[in-house]
Scaffold this motif. Structure first.
Motif, mmCIF file in Angstrom:
data_model
loop_
_atom_site.group_PDB
_atom_site.id
_atom_site.type_symbol
_atom_site.label_atom_id
_atom_site.label_comp_id
_atom_site.label_asym_id
_atom_site.label_seq_id
_atom_site.Cartn_x
_atom_site.Cartn_y
_atom_site.Cartn_z
ATOM 1 N N GLY A 16 0.819 -1.220 0.000
ATOM 2 C CA GLY A 16 0.000 0.000 0.000
ATOM 3 C C GLY A 16 0.844 1.258 0.000
ATOM 4 O O GLY A 16 0.563 2.214 -0.729
ATOM 5 N N LEU A 17 1.900 1.249 0.827
ATOM 6 C CA LEU A 17 2.796 2.401 0.862
ATOM 7 C C LEU A 17 3.508 2.597 -0.471
ATOM 8 O O LEU A 17 3.669 3.729 -0.946
ATOM 9 C CB LEU A 17 3.824 2.245 1.983
ATOM 10 C CG LEU A 17 3.317 2.480 3.400
ATOM 11 C CD1 LEU A 17 4.392 2.120 4.407
ATOM 12 C CD2 LEU A 17 2.891 3.921 3.570
ATOM 13 N N ALA A 18 3.956 1.510 -1.073
ATOM 14 C CA ALA A 18 4.636 1.601 -2.370
ATOM 15 C C ALA A 18 3.694 2.160 -3.432
ATOM 16 O O ALA A 18 4.098 2.996 -4.253
ATOM 17 C CB ALA A 18 5.155 0.227 -2.785
ATOM 18 N N GLN A 19 2.443 1.741 -3.412
ATOM 19 C CA GLN A 19 1.467 2.252 -4.387
ATOM 20 C C GLN A 19 1.190 3.739 -4.153
ATOM 21 O O GLN A 19 1.070 4.510 -5.108
ATOM 22 C CB GLN A 19 0.184 1.444 -4.323
ATOM 23 C CG GLN A 19 0.322 0.047 -4.893
ATOM 24 C CD GLN A 19 -0.936 -0.781 -4.713
ATOM 25 O OE1 GLN A 19 -1.854 -0.385 -4.005
ATOM 26 N NE2 GLN A 19 -0.960 -1.950 -5.346
ATOM 27 N N GLN A 20 1.089 4.137 -2.892
ATOM 28 C CA GLN A 20 0.860 5.550 -2.588
ATOM 29 C C GLN A 20 2.038 6.409 -3.048
ATOM 30 O O GLN A 20 1.856 7.500 -3.590
ATOM 31 C CB GLN A 20 0.626 5.745 -1.082
ATOM 32 C CG GLN A 20 -0.686 5.214 -0.590
ATOM 33 C CD GLN A 20 -1.854 5.960 -1.187
ATOM 34 O OE1 GLN A 20 -1.778 7.148 -1.496
ATOM 35 N NE2 GLN A 20 -2.964 5.258 -1.378
ATOM 36 N N SER A 24 2.065 9.378 -5.902
ATOM 37 C CA SER A 24 2.513 10.743 -5.619
ATOM 38 C C SER A 24 3.661 11.172 -6.523
ATOM 39 O O SER A 24 4.064 12.328 -6.502
ATOM 40 C CB SER A 24 2.935 10.866 -4.158
ATOM 41 O OG SER A 24 4.123 10.146 -3.931
ATOM 42 N N ARG A 25 4.198 10.262 -7.302
ATOM 43 C CA ARG A 25 5.278 10.529 -8.251
ATOM 44 C C ARG A 25 6.482 11.166 -7.564
ATOM 45 O O ARG A 25 7.093 12.102 -8.056
ATOM 46 C CB ARG A 25 4.774 11.393 -9.384
ATOM 47 C CG ARG A 25 3.651 10.740 -10.172
ATOM 48 C CD ARG A 25 3.090 11.661 -11.187
ATOM 49 N NE ARG A 25 4.150 12.100 -12.079
ATOM 50 C CZ ARG A 25 4.059 12.166 -13.377
ATOM 51 N NH1 ARG A 25 2.954 11.811 -13.959
ATOM 52 N NH2 ARG A 25 5.053 12.584 -14.120
ATOM 53 N N ILE A 26 6.800 10.651 -6.398
ATOM 54 C CA ILE A 26 7.911 11.204 -5.634
ATOM 55 C C ILE A 26 9.243 10.985 -6.342
ATOM 56 O O ILE A 26 10.167 11.795 -6.215
ATOM 57 C CB ILE A 26 7.931 10.640 -4.197
ATOM 58 C CG1 ILE A 26 8.844 11.475 -3.320
ATOM 59 C CG2 ILE A 26 8.391 9.212 -4.157
ATOM 60 C CD1 ILE A 26 8.259 11.810 -2.013
#
Length: 100
Positions: A16-20, A24-26
């Motif tokens: 989930g964190l990786a998808q977020q 966010s295109r960090i």
């Protein structure tokens, strides 16, 4: 809670964190921070586009207001008509001066 359930929970959270972070295109943002000339170029282009947009929008808005004032001045309304006619005369006089 078993060890396998804990691992599955951690996996779901990590996914989930990786998808977020991907949403966010960090990665693109940090890449942009490492190339300052590209960052400056993008900001210059954005500022130019914003300035042109503001200038065109204000010109259209001012022309519309002046047109409406001329139409209202042509109606010869008692008090408002004189006031509007004065404003239109001042604006036209300023345009004829061409101070630039």
């Amino acid at each position: 809670m078993t060890q396998e359930e804990k691992l599955n929970a951690v996996y779901r959270l990590t996914t989930g964190l990786a998808q977020q972070m991907e949403k966010s295109r960090i990665a693109d943002y940090t890449e942009l921070l490492h190339s300052p000339f590209r960052l400056i170029w993008l900001n210059v282009m954005a500022g130019t586009a914003r300035g042109v947009g503001i200038a065109l929008g204000f010109t259209f808005f001012a022309a519309t207001i002046i047109y409406v004032l001329q139409v209202l001045g042509a109606l010869n309304l008692p008090i408002i008509g004189d006031y509007i006619a004065d404003i239109v005369r001042i604006v036209q006089h300023q345009l004829e001066l061409k101070t630039f």
